[in-house]
Design a protein around this motif. Structure first.
Motif, PDB file in Angstrom:
ATOM      1  N   TYR A 221       0.804  -1.222   0.000  1.00 38.22           N
ATOM      2  CA  TYR A 221       0.000   0.000   0.000  1.00 38.22           C
ATOM      3  C   TYR A 221       0.841   1.278   0.000  1.00 38.22           C
ATOM      4  CZ  TYR A 221      -4.154  -2.839   0.930  1.00 38.22           C
ATOM      5  OH  TYR A 221      -5.188  -3.761   0.842  1.00 38.22           O
TER       6      TYR A 221
ATOM      7  N   LEU B 241      -5.120   2.585   7.180  1.00 33.34           N
ATOM      8  CA  LEU B 241      -5.638   1.297   6.723  1.00 33.34           C
ATOM      9  C   LEU B 241      -6.589   0.712   7.764  1.00 33.34           C
ATOM     10  CD1 LEU B 241      -2.511  -0.553   5.252  1.00 33.34           C
ATOM     11  CD2 LEU B 241      -4.291   0.694   4.004  1.00 33.34           C
TER      12      LEU B 241
ATOM     13  N   ASN C  16      -9.346  -3.001   4.396  1.00 30.58           N
ATOM     14  CA  ASN C  16      -8.287  -3.075   3.383  1.00 30.58           C
ATOM     15  C   ASN C  16      -7.601  -4.432   3.405  1.00 30.58           C
ATOM     16  OD1 ASN C  16      -7.990   0.037   4.614  1.00 30.58           O
ATOM     17  ND2 ASN C  16      -8.151  -0.104   2.390  1.00 30.58           N
TER      18      ASN C  16
ATOM     19  N   ALA D  34     -13.016  -3.165   1.226  1.00 29.88           N
ATOM     20  CA  ALA D  34     -12.610  -2.033   0.388  1.00 29.88           C
ATOM     21  C   ALA D  34     -12.243  -2.529  -1.002  1.00 29.88           C
ATOM     22  CB  ALA D  34     -11.418  -1.316   1.031  1.00 29.88           C
TER      23      ALA D  34
ATOM     24  N   ASP E  92      -9.711  -2.064  -2.696  1.00 25.21           N
ATOM     25  CA  ASP E  92      -8.301  -2.450  -2.815  1.00 25.21           C
ATOM     26  C   ASP E  92      -7.928  -3.531  -1.793  1.00 25.21           C
ATOM     27  OD1 ASP E  92      -8.466  -0.984  -0.491  1.00 25.21           O
ATOM     28  OD2 ASP E  92      -6.722   0.299  -0.910  1.00 25.21           O
ATOM     29  N   TRP E  93      -8.878  -4.364  -1.423  1.00 24.75           N
ATOM     30  CA  TRP E  93      -8.654  -5.357  -0.367  1.00 24.75           C
ATOM     31  C   TRP E  93      -7.527  -6.336  -0.719  1.00 24.75           C
ATOM     32  CZ3 TRP E  93      -9.100 -10.641  -1.128  1.00 24.75           C
ATOM     33  CH2 TRP E  93      -9.754 -11.062  -2.294  1.00 24.75           C
ATOM     34  N   THR E  94      -6.871  -6.789   0.345  1.00 27.57           N
ATOM     35  CA  THR E  94      -5.864  -7.834   0.219  1.00 27.57           C
ATOM     36  C   THR E  94      -6.142  -8.875   1.296  1.00 27.57           C
ATOM     37  OG1 THR E  94      -4.369  -6.552   1.628  1.00 27.57           O
ATOM     38  CG2 THR E  94      -4.052  -6.387  -0.761  1.00 27.57           C
TER      39      THR E  94
END
Length: 354
Positions: A183, A189, A258, A295, A297-299
Motif C-alpha cells: 500500500y 488502513l 483493506n 474495500a 483495494d482489499w488484500t
C-alpha cells in the motif's frame, strides 16, 4: 585495516561463487536513527512504541534491499550465536530465523524438546543462565508466555518471543512490512480480523493503533480476545485516534476493510477442541462473498499453515492474496530484529513511509 579486510572477504566470497560485495556496513545514517534497541527483549509489541516498531520495519526493508536487491554481503552478526528453543514445531519461524541469522554471518543453534526441556530436567532460571553464557540471544517458541517472562528475567541476553499462547510479535512485523510494501503506507488502513481471538490477534491489537490503523474484529462468542489485552487496545485506539470494533459478525468486520486477515482456528495444543471449534467457527471462512463488502483495494493475509475451512482457494490463491510475500518477509523482519537487538547498525535505505 578495514579496507584490507573487505578486500579479503570479497576474494573469499568470489572463491565460493558469490557475486556480492562487502561494504562498510557500519556507516548507515546514525544521525537519523534516534531509536536504540540494542540489548532489549522482544516479548510483546506492547513494550515497544510506534517509532520503535517502525524502526524495525525500516531496518527490515533496508536489509531486504541491500541483500536481496543489491546482492551485498553484510556479516553483521559474524561471531554471534543464537539459541533457538522450540517447544512447538514450525516451518516459517525456524527457516526464517536459521537462514536469516546465518546469512548475516551468525551461528543459529536449534534446540527441540528432545534437546532441552524447559522447566523439566532443568529449571527455567538455570537454563536462562546457561544460555546467557554460551549464546548472544535466544529465540523461544513456547506454549506459555510466562516461561518467556522467566527466561527474560533471569537471562543477561536478549530473549525473543518466537510464539507463545498470548503473542506472536515477529509474525506481525512481517504482516506490517508486507502491507507497507503493497500500500505504500500503513496509516489509515483498516484491518479486518475474522477468526479466533488468539496470539496473532493479540499482537495486532498491541500495535495497529500505533501506526494509525483501524481494527475490526469478528470472533465467535466464547472465542474473543483476552479481556486485559482488549482493555489496553482500547486505550491505544483512544490515544492514537483510531477505531477498534469487536463483534461476532464476519461480514460486518470485513466491511470496508483493506486487509482481510485470518489464522488457524485450532492452534497446537487445542487438538482436543477440534470438533467444538469447527462447529463454533461455521460461517467464518473468508470467501469472495466476504471480499465483496471489503474495500475495493482489499488484500488477504494468513500467517500459514492454512486450512481450506479458514479461507477458500479462490481467495487464498487470488492475486489479492499476499500470503507468500508475507511468508518471505518473516525472514527479513526476524533478521532486522536480531540486528537491532545485537548490533549498532543503522539503516542506509531512506526511511519508508508508514
Amino acid at each position: 585495516m578495514l579496507f584490507n579486510l573487505r578486500i579479503l572477504l570479497n576474494k573469499a566470497a568470489l572463491r565460493n561463487g558469490h557475486s556480492f560485495a562487502v561494504r562498510n556496513y557500519r556507516c548507515g545514517q546514525p544521525l537519523q536513527n534516534k531509536v536504540q534497541l540494542k540489548g532489549r527483549d522482544l516479548l510483546t509489541l506492547k513494550n515497544f512504541t510506534g517509532e520503535e516498531i517502525k524502526y524495525m520495519l525500516w531496518l527490515s526493508a533496508d536489509l531486504k534491499f541491500r541483500i536481496k536487491q543489491k546482492g551485498e554481503y553484510l556479516p553483521l552478526l559474524q561471531g554471534k550465536s543464537l539459541g533457538m528453543i522450540f517447544e512447538k514445531r514450525s516451518t516459517r519461524t525456524r527457516l526464517s530465523t536459521e537462514t536469516g541469522f546465518a546469512l548475516l554471518g551468525g551461528h543459529p543453534c536449534f534446540l527441540t524438546t528432545q534437546d532441552i526441556h524447559l522447566g523439566v530436567n532443568e529449571s527455567l532460571m538455570d537454563t536462562a543462565r546457561v544460555l546467557s553464557s554460551m549464546t548472544d540471544a535466544v529465540l523461544a517458541r513456547v506454549y506459555k508466555q510466562s516461561d518467556l517472562d522467566i527466561l527474560a528475567k533471569e537471562a543477561s541476553i536478549p530473549i525473543i518471543n518466537g510464539l507463545s499462547d498470548l503473542y506472536h510479535p515477529i509474525q506481525i512485523l512481517a504482516d506490517y512490512l508486507t502491507l507497507q510494501e503493497h500500500y505504500g503506507s500503513l496509516k489509515g488502513l483498516t484491518l479486518s480480523w475474522i477468526g479466533d481471538g488468539n496470539n496473532i490477534l493479540h499482537s495486532i491489537m498491541m500495535s495497529a493503533a500505533k501506526f494509525g490503523m483501524h481494527l475490526q474484529v469478528a470472533t465467535p462468542k466464547g472465542y474473543e480476545p483476552d479481556p486485559s489485552i482488549t482493555k489496553l487496545a482500547e486505550q491505544y485506539a483512544k490515544e492514537n485516534g483510531t477505531k477498534l470494533s469487536l463483534m461476532n459478525d464476519p461480514l460486518e468486520a470485513a466491511r470496508g476493510g483493506n486487509a482481510l486477515i485470518t489464522d488457524t482456528w485450532i492452534s497446537m495444543g487445542q487438538e482436543e477442541e477440534k470438533k467444538k471449534r469447527l462447529q463454533a467457527f461455521q460461517g467464518y471462512q473468508v470467501t469472495m462473498k466476504t471480499a465483496e463488502v471489503a474495500a475495493s483495494d482489499w488484500t488477504f493475509l494468513h500467517c500459514l499453515p492454512r486450512k481450506p475451512e479458514e479461507v477458500d482457494d479462490e481467495v487464498f490463491y487470488s492475486p489479492r492474496s499476499l500470503v507468500f510475500p508475507e511468508a518471505e518477509n518473516r525472514k527479513w523482519t526476524i533478521m532486522a530484529v536480531m540486528v537491532s537487538l545485537l548490533t549498532d547498525y543503522s539503516p542506509q535505505l531512506q526511511k519508508p513511509k508508514f
